[in-house]
Design a protein around this motif. Structure first.
Motif, PDB file in Angstrom:
ATOM      1  N   MET B   1       0.854  -1.190   0.000  1.00  0.00           N
ATOM      2  CA  MET B   1       0.000   0.000   0.000  1.00  0.00           C
ATOM      3  C   MET B   1       0.885   1.232   0.000  1.00  0.00           C
ATOM      4  O   MET B   1       1.769   1.381   0.816  1.00  0.00           O
ATOM      5  N   ALA B   2       0.634   2.139  -0.912  1.00  0.00           N
ATOM      6  CA  ALA B   2       1.432   3.364  -0.980  1.00  0.00           C
ATOM      7  C   ALA B   2       1.047   4.279   0.167  1.00  0.00           C
ATOM      8  O   ALA B   2      -0.122   4.417   0.493  1.00  0.00           O
ATOM      9  N   ASP B 215       1.659 -19.173 -17.005  1.00  0.00           N
ATOM     10  CA  ASP B 215       2.265 -20.333 -16.350  1.00  0.00           C
ATOM     11  C   ASP B 215       2.877 -21.220 -17.424  1.00  0.00           C
ATOM     12  O   ASP B 215       2.211 -22.075 -17.995  1.00  0.00           O
ATOM     13  N   ILE B 231       5.835 -18.372 -13.414  1.00  0.00           N
ATOM     14  CA  ILE B 231       4.750 -18.814 -12.538  1.00  0.00           C
ATOM     15  C   ILE B 231       3.911 -17.578 -12.238  1.00  0.00           C
ATOM     16  O   ILE B 231       4.416 -16.611 -11.674  1.00  0.00           O
ATOM     17  N   HIS B 236      10.527 -17.543 -12.424  1.00  0.00           N
ATOM     18  CA  HIS B 236      10.902 -18.318 -11.242  1.00  0.00           C
ATOM     19  C   HIS B 236      12.380 -18.693 -11.351  1.00  0.00           C
ATOM     20  O   HIS B 236      12.739 -19.600 -12.093  1.00  0.00           O
ATOM     21  N   ARG B 237      13.223 -17.994 -10.607  1.00  0.00           N
ATOM     22  CA  ARG B 237      14.662 -18.241 -10.688  1.00  0.00           C
ATOM     23  C   ARG B 237      15.127 -19.320  -9.729  1.00  0.00           C
ATOM     24  O   ARG B 237      16.177 -19.901  -9.910  1.00  0.00           O
ATOM     25  N   GLY B 238      14.346 -19.567  -8.675  1.00  0.00           N
ATOM     26  CA  GLY B 238      14.789 -20.486  -7.642  1.00  0.00           C
ATOM     27  C   GLY B 238      15.593 -19.765  -6.585  1.00  0.00           C
ATOM     28  O   GLY B 238      16.014 -18.617  -6.768  1.00  0.00           O
ATOM     29  N   TYR B 239      15.792 -20.469  -5.474  1.00  0.00           N
ATOM     30  CA  TYR B 239      16.461 -19.850  -4.334  1.00  0.00           C
ATOM     31  C   TYR B 239      17.880 -19.413  -4.688  1.00  0.00           C
ATOM     32  O   TYR B 239      18.343 -18.366  -4.267  1.00  0.00           O
ATOM     33  N   GLY B 240      18.581 -20.247  -5.479  1.00  0.00           N
ATOM     34  CA  GLY B 240      19.965 -19.932  -5.824  1.00  0.00           C
ATOM     35  C   GLY B 240      20.147 -19.640  -7.305  1.00  0.00           C
ATOM     36  O   GLY B 240      21.255 -19.715  -7.821  1.00  0.00           O
ATOM     37  N   GLY B 241      19.043 -19.329  -8.004  1.00  0.00           N
ATOM     38  CA  GLY B 241      19.140 -19.013  -9.424  1.00  0.00           C
ATOM     39  C   GLY B 241      19.327 -20.219 -10.324  1.00  0.00           C
ATOM     40  O   GLY B 241      19.613 -20.085 -11.507  1.00  0.00           O
ATOM     41  N   ALA B 242      19.131 -21.430  -9.777  1.00  0.00           N
ATOM     42  CA  ALA B 242      19.419 -22.647 -10.550  1.00  0.00           C
ATOM     43  C   ALA B 242      18.167 -23.373 -10.995  1.00  0.00           C
ATOM     44  O   ALA B 242      18.245 -24.481 -11.519  1.00  0.00           O
ATOM     45  N   ALA B 243      16.980 -22.794 -10.818  1.00  0.00           N
ATOM     46  CA  ALA B 243      15.754 -23.483 -11.196  1.00  0.00           C
ATOM     47  C   ALA B 243      15.764 -23.820 -12.678  1.00  0.00           C
ATOM     48  O   ALA B 243      16.180 -23.011 -13.494  1.00  0.00           O
ATOM     49  N   LEU B 313       6.162 -28.597 -11.669  1.00  0.00           N
ATOM     50  CA  LEU B 313       5.651 -27.223 -11.769  1.00  0.00           C
ATOM     51  C   LEU B 313       4.204 -27.129 -12.199  1.00  0.00           C
ATOM     52  O   LEU B 313       3.540 -26.147 -11.902  1.00  0.00           O
ATOM     53  N   GLU B 316       0.752 -24.451 -17.567  1.00  0.00           N
ATOM     54  CA  GLU B 316      -0.327 -24.564 -18.552  1.00  0.00           C
ATOM     55  C   GLU B 316       0.240 -24.934 -19.919  1.00  0.00           C
ATOM     56  O   GLU B 316      -0.402 -25.618 -20.711  1.00  0.00           O
ATOM     57  N   THR B 380       4.530   2.225  -5.667  1.00  0.00           N
ATOM     58  CA  THR B 380       3.861   1.697  -6.855  1.00  0.00           C
ATOM     59  C   THR B 380       4.903   0.980  -7.694  1.00  0.00           C
ATOM     60  O   THR B 380       5.653   1.579  -8.443  1.00  0.00           O
TER      61      THR B 380
END
Lengths: 385, 385
Positions: B1-2, B215, B231, B236-243, B313, B316, B380
């Motif tokens: 919320m601004a 998706d 997603i 979706h990069r994943g926690y360590g960018g390896a997704a 995952l 669609e 915003t």
């Protein structure tokens, strides 16, 4: 962005009410002065809001502390959130058991009931067993059905947003069952149905092994493993609610099934016979060579499934749950193999909640719903789900 | 919320400026009356804001239409967003080629340059080739380097948030390379480095096969397949960018490598020899039995990898890209096998953008950055990434 139109006093009242309720719920009890300080609202506003919350039954004045009374002459009035103003149910409907947890509006569990169910019973009988457990639970706790504000449910299968089980092969009569609608007949409050692994990952994040991380995959290890995932603290259901159904890789494919892998004879185990699985685990612990070989095959398969999930999602943490016993032997091989397969291996931990994970997650889902009702106003949505 | 604090006029000015710019950018050109209507701002506010945007070079008055002039006597002044007020670069640094796209502030591509690179050249030579391509591209288009507002880059490997390649086995000298910092020396604007499959999925969502869905998994098929996922419309990069680094399942594991699967002799292909792969595909199209068998093995493996991604995952849509030629034969087997493996099979489509996907996605990432700067004010935030 909330549209703070100056011309809507009722919206402002609702926002102020949510803010005060939030502040009171975060503490045991508080004075009006403390609430004024924490919320930044004016004293008259806080007084008006607290009065309204008392009328709504959500807040109550507590007895003043004696010490405070003595020090100050006239003690400041103190108020607290009435967590007992309503209740939540968290239900698990599994292959071999049904379970129910009763919680207050703080999510504190105040009663539990579980019962074994034969894996072959039909949907009606399974739901009757559940209903009996719920009845006993509410009676024992002295909580009337009308006090329930939300009911969460965790169950195997792909669950639609409306609570219909689109596909649930593990339980007889489950596919196509309108579970949310069916359970809704027994309650006047909302019923929220969720896949069991999804409920479990929510639970481990709330009060289990995943409290410290928002990026976690929970693997419900079993003969047909499933998984639930949080991404950035939010449940990842997938486009059709089927995310994490990794067991299908073998159930529907042409590869050897887990029940064959785990067999110590030439006959595969029954796909849902977890007693037989436990027996194999026990034999392996005693050094039985055939059982050890079966365990090896099974762990290799589980590692492969988990590796596929990890490579796709890259979580910070993988939590292994499902089978309460025997799984501790899985951790080390899993860590070793993930280090081979994965570019950045995640941490691996056992479930803290064990067989309570699914029902606990169902409580959390019910609590999320109630919190949205209590604390959310137009434009301010709680971020949890 | 601004937080719309009444006491900060400069924040209000920035919000109003962003709103007017947004409105002008969504149309070819508009009168002040139209902007007033669309934005809900007052006429004097709009006039002031447009004046400021003209001074900043972001808006210009257009010539009045003749028709309008005749009808109304004195034509209303019309204004438009100056998409030419700045430029973006989208770069691909791949195993076999470097490519650069030049775009205006609407994301419209106004120039392209690409060059082949030997897979064995080191990082310095690869980056020199890229720099030469960029120089030619800017010269031809007549765009000075100082006009660049952001540079996006797509490249194989796991990329850290600061643009360092944490792991990049496909390109010599790539692991550990501070690519963002290195490229930053050549530009005065921000340089945003992203994994190539991630850039590609952003591109297909922007103007390719995934325009209709939020998706989606993009599979960069190759001897070591990688994937990028959106997603809910977010990368979706994943926690360590390896997704999505699903190729590791075979690269690091003990199973047969793709280059063995695809070989028609007893010798495996070179892991990065895509010409040899194309030759096998061509032989298969001509009916060569050994090539057909190799294709079958390869497709079976690809299907397994994609199935693992899909089960984890539940997208669609799956978009298959990477090898420009030969992959159309993958679609039918993939659809057939996914229907066996997956509880709810996703749609499967070929990449629309082909070999332009990675650089196009890099343009979009640069554009996202610029839009955040142009249109975002405190509170915003644009939702795109």
């Amino acid at each position: 962005m909330a549209r703070l139109t100056g011309g809507d006093p009722s919206l402002l009242r609702r926002i102020n009410s949510a803010v005060v309720l939030h502040a009171l719920r975060a503490t045991d009890c508080a004075t009006l002065t403390e609430v004024t300080r924490v919320t930044g609202l004016s004293r008259p506003t806080v007084e008006g809001v607290v009065e309204g919350l008392i009328e709504a039954g959500l807040v109550v004045e507590t007895a003043a502390e004696e010490g405070a009374a003595r020090r100050q002459g006239r003690p400041a009035r103190r108020f607290r959130f009435r967590a007992e103003a309503g209740h939540l149910l968290g239900l698990e409907i599994g292959v071999h058991r049904v379970a129910a947890l009763l919680a207050d509006l703080d999510g504190r569990v105040i009663g539990a009931r579980a019962g074994d169910v034969d894996e072959r019973v039909d949907a009606d009988e399974r739901l009757e067993r559940l209903d009996a457990a719920i009845g006993e639970l509410l009676d024992t706790a002295g909580v009337p059905r009308g006090s329930l504000r939300a009911v969460g449910v965790g169950t195997p299968g792909i669950v639609e947003a409306d609570g219909t089980v689109r596909l649930g092969t593990a339980l007889p009569g489950w596919t196509g069952l309108g579970l949310g609608e069916r359970l809704g007949r027994s309650f006047k409050c909302p019923v929220l149905v969720e896949n069991d692994a999804n409920a479990a990952v929510v639970a481990e994040h709330w009060k289990g092994a995943a409290r410290e991380t928002d990026d976690v995959v929970f693997v419900l290890a079993g003969l047909s493993p499933g998984a639930g995932s949080l991404i950035g603290g939010r449940l990842h259901r997938g486009y059709g609610g089927a995310a994490g159904e990794i067991g299908a890789l073998h159930l529907l494919g042409r590869e050897a099934t887990p029940e064959t892998l785990l067999s110590t004879t030439d006959e595969p185990l029954h796909p849902l016979d977890e007693q037989a699985v436990a027996a194999v685990f026990a034999q392996a612990r005693e050094g039985d060579q055939r059982a050890l070989a079966a365990m090896d095959r099974f762990i290799h398969r589980l590692v492969h499934d988990v590796a596929a999930l990890v490579l796709a999602l890259d979580p910070e943490l993988v939590v292994i749950g499902g089978w309460a016993a025997g799984l501790d032997g899985v951790l080390e091989p899993l860590r070793r193999e993930l280090a081979r397969y994965c570019l950045r291996p995640p941490r691996v931990a056992l479930s803290h909640l064990g067989e309570a994970a699914v029902a606990t997650g169902a409580v959390r889902l019910a609590l999320d719903h109630v919190e949205e009702q209590l604390f959310a106003v137009e434009g301010t949505v709680t971020a949890r789900r």
